[in-house]
Design a protein around this motif. Structure first.
Motif, mmCIF file in Angstrom:
data_model
loop_
_atom_site.group_PDB
_atom_site.id
_atom_site.type_symbol
_atom_site.label_atom_id
_atom_site.label_comp_id
_atom_site.label_asym_id
_atom_site.label_seq_id
_atom_site.Cartn_x
_atom_site.Cartn_y
_atom_site.Cartn_z
ATOM 1 N N HIS A 260 0.877 -1.173 0.000
ATOM 2 C CA HIS A 260 0.000 0.000 0.000
ATOM 3 C C HIS A 260 0.908 1.215 0.000
ATOM 4 C CE1 HIS A 260 -3.456 2.424 2.076
ATOM 5 N NE2 HIS A 260 -3.351 2.684 0.789
ATOM 6 N N LEU B 53 4.293 1.152 1.862
ATOM 7 C CA LEU B 53 4.262 0.117 2.908
ATOM 8 C C LEU B 53 4.214 -1.270 2.283
ATOM 9 C CD1 LEU B 53 3.815 -0.603 6.024
ATOM 10 C CD2 LEU B 53 1.412 -0.800 5.388
ATOM 11 N N LEU C 128 3.989 -5.277 3.499
ATOM 12 C CA LEU C 128 3.653 -6.017 4.718
ATOM 13 C C LEU C 128 3.388 -7.470 4.386
ATOM 14 C CD1 LEU C 128 3.113 -4.905 7.621
ATOM 15 C CD2 LEU C 128 0.722 -4.613 6.955
ATOM 16 N N ALA D 285 -1.437 -9.402 10.472
ATOM 17 C CA ALA D 285 -0.894 -8.038 10.536
ATOM 18 C C ALA D 285 -1.503 -7.186 9.420
ATOM 19 C CB ALA D 285 0.626 -8.071 10.412
ATOM 20 N N ILE D 286 -1.658 -7.803 8.240
ATOM 21 C CA ILE D 286 -2.243 -7.078 7.107
ATOM 22 C C ILE D 286 -3.696 -6.699 7.421
ATOM 23 C CG2 ILE D 286 -2.904 -7.273 4.672
ATOM 24 C CD1 ILE D 286 -0.544 -9.351 4.396
ATOM 25 N N ARG E 258 -5.109 -6.359 10.335
ATOM 26 C CA ARG E 258 -5.163 -5.339 11.402
ATOM 27 C C ARG E 258 -4.829 -3.967 10.816
ATOM 28 N NH1 ARG E 258 -5.332 -8.071 16.463
ATOM 29 N NH2 ARG E 258 -4.607 -10.218 16.303
ATOM 30 N N TYR E 259 -3.873 -3.929 9.894
ATOM 31 C CA TYR E 259 -3.534 -2.658 9.243
ATOM 32 C C TYR E 259 -4.729 -2.131 8.438
ATOM 33 C CZ TYR E 259 -1.760 0.518 5.721
ATOM 34 O OH TYR E 259 -1.610 1.611 4.895
ATOM 35 N N ASP F 132 -7.258 -0.650 10.666
ATOM 36 C CA ASP F 132 -6.891 0.676 11.206
ATOM 37 C C ASP F 132 -6.978 1.752 10.132
ATOM 38 O OD1 ASP F 132 -6.426 -0.356 13.706
ATOM 39 O OD2 ASP F 132 -4.271 -0.627 13.396
ATOM 40 N N ASP F 133 -6.580 1.393 8.915
ATOM 41 C CA ASP F 133 -6.521 2.407 7.862
ATOM 42 C C ASP F 133 -7.896 2.704 7.262
ATOM 43 O OD1 ASP F 133 -4.447 4.035 6.862
ATOM 44 O OD2 ASP F 133 -4.648 3.087 4.900
#
Ligand code: GSH
Length: 216
Positions: free
Chosen positions: A58, A61, A63, A68-69, A71-72, A75-76
């Protein structure tokens, strides 16, 4: 909006979990299908030294690691949220992600789904029944425990979709295609959860390639 690219092998449940997350959030993205062997190429290993999929980009970034992806992404792109507000339910979600990452995928799906479907269909290998038999005790524990944790809730961590559902649905949908998965899921509440998950547009939009959808 910055372009989102997910590198992966179509049919991979981990790739599908990320695709589903983006579909649920209605975030535009594209999938770059890896060619055979590309996961272990020098260029790919500079971005993912463990040589697995998915790999998520992205903007600047890069990842890897599916949870983890997700969760990102959560958040985004906050709506709709993928994590329960209640900290006990959030803990349950994290526990189920752990069951997937430590027990169900490596010790059950990576063995049984591989032996029954991925190996024979994609690689032309024969099914190793002894490997399947050895994975069955863990398969029984995983399905029984996931079913217990689901209980009577609509989703794995409560009343709304969470990262646990996004990660488990592609795994269990693939596992259900094997005779072992079909029989272990019969008579479980998990089976009904899977039916409900399969009705979601995010699951329908991310079907495995036809060859990997045939019952083994
Ligand atoms: N922990 C990793 C696991 C990813 C994973 O194992 N992906 C499988 C495909 S479903 C893979 O890349 N397998 C290739 C290999 O083992 O070489 C994640 O969460 O992304």
């Amino acid at each position: 909006m910055t372009d989102i690219v997910i590198h992966g092998v179509p049919g991979s449940p981990f790739l599908r979990a990320v695709q589903m997350g983006l579909e649920e959030k209605q975030v535009p993205h594209r999938v770059k299908a890896l060619a055979p062997g590309e996961m272990k190429s020098e260029a790919y290993l500079t971005k993912h030294p463990f040589g697995r999929v998915p790999l998520f980009e992205h903007g600047d970034l890069t990842l890897y690691e599916t949870q983890a992806i997700l969760r990102y992404i959560d958040d985004d792109f906050p709506e709709p949220p993928f994590e329960p507000n209640d900290h006990r339910l959030a803990a349950r979600m994290n526990q189920i992600i752990g069951i997937n990452d430590w027990y169900f995928f490596p010790k059950v799906a990576a063995v049984i789904v591989f032996q029954r479907i991925v190996g024979p269909v994609l690689l032309g290998t024969a099914t190793d029944q002894a490997a399947i038999d050895a994975a069955m005790p863990m398969a029984r524990v995983c399905i029984a425990e996931l079913d217990r944790l689901l209980g009577t809730q609509p989703f794995l961590a409560g009343d709304s979709l969470s990262i646990a559902d996004l990660m488990l649905a592609p795994q269990l949908d693939f596992f259900a295609e094997t005779p072992e998965g079909e029989s272990l899921l019969a008579e479980t509440r998990l089976k009904h959860w899977l039916v409900r998950m399969n009705e979601r547009p995010s699951m329908r939009a991310t079907l495995r390639p036809e060859a990997l959808r045939r019952a083994a």
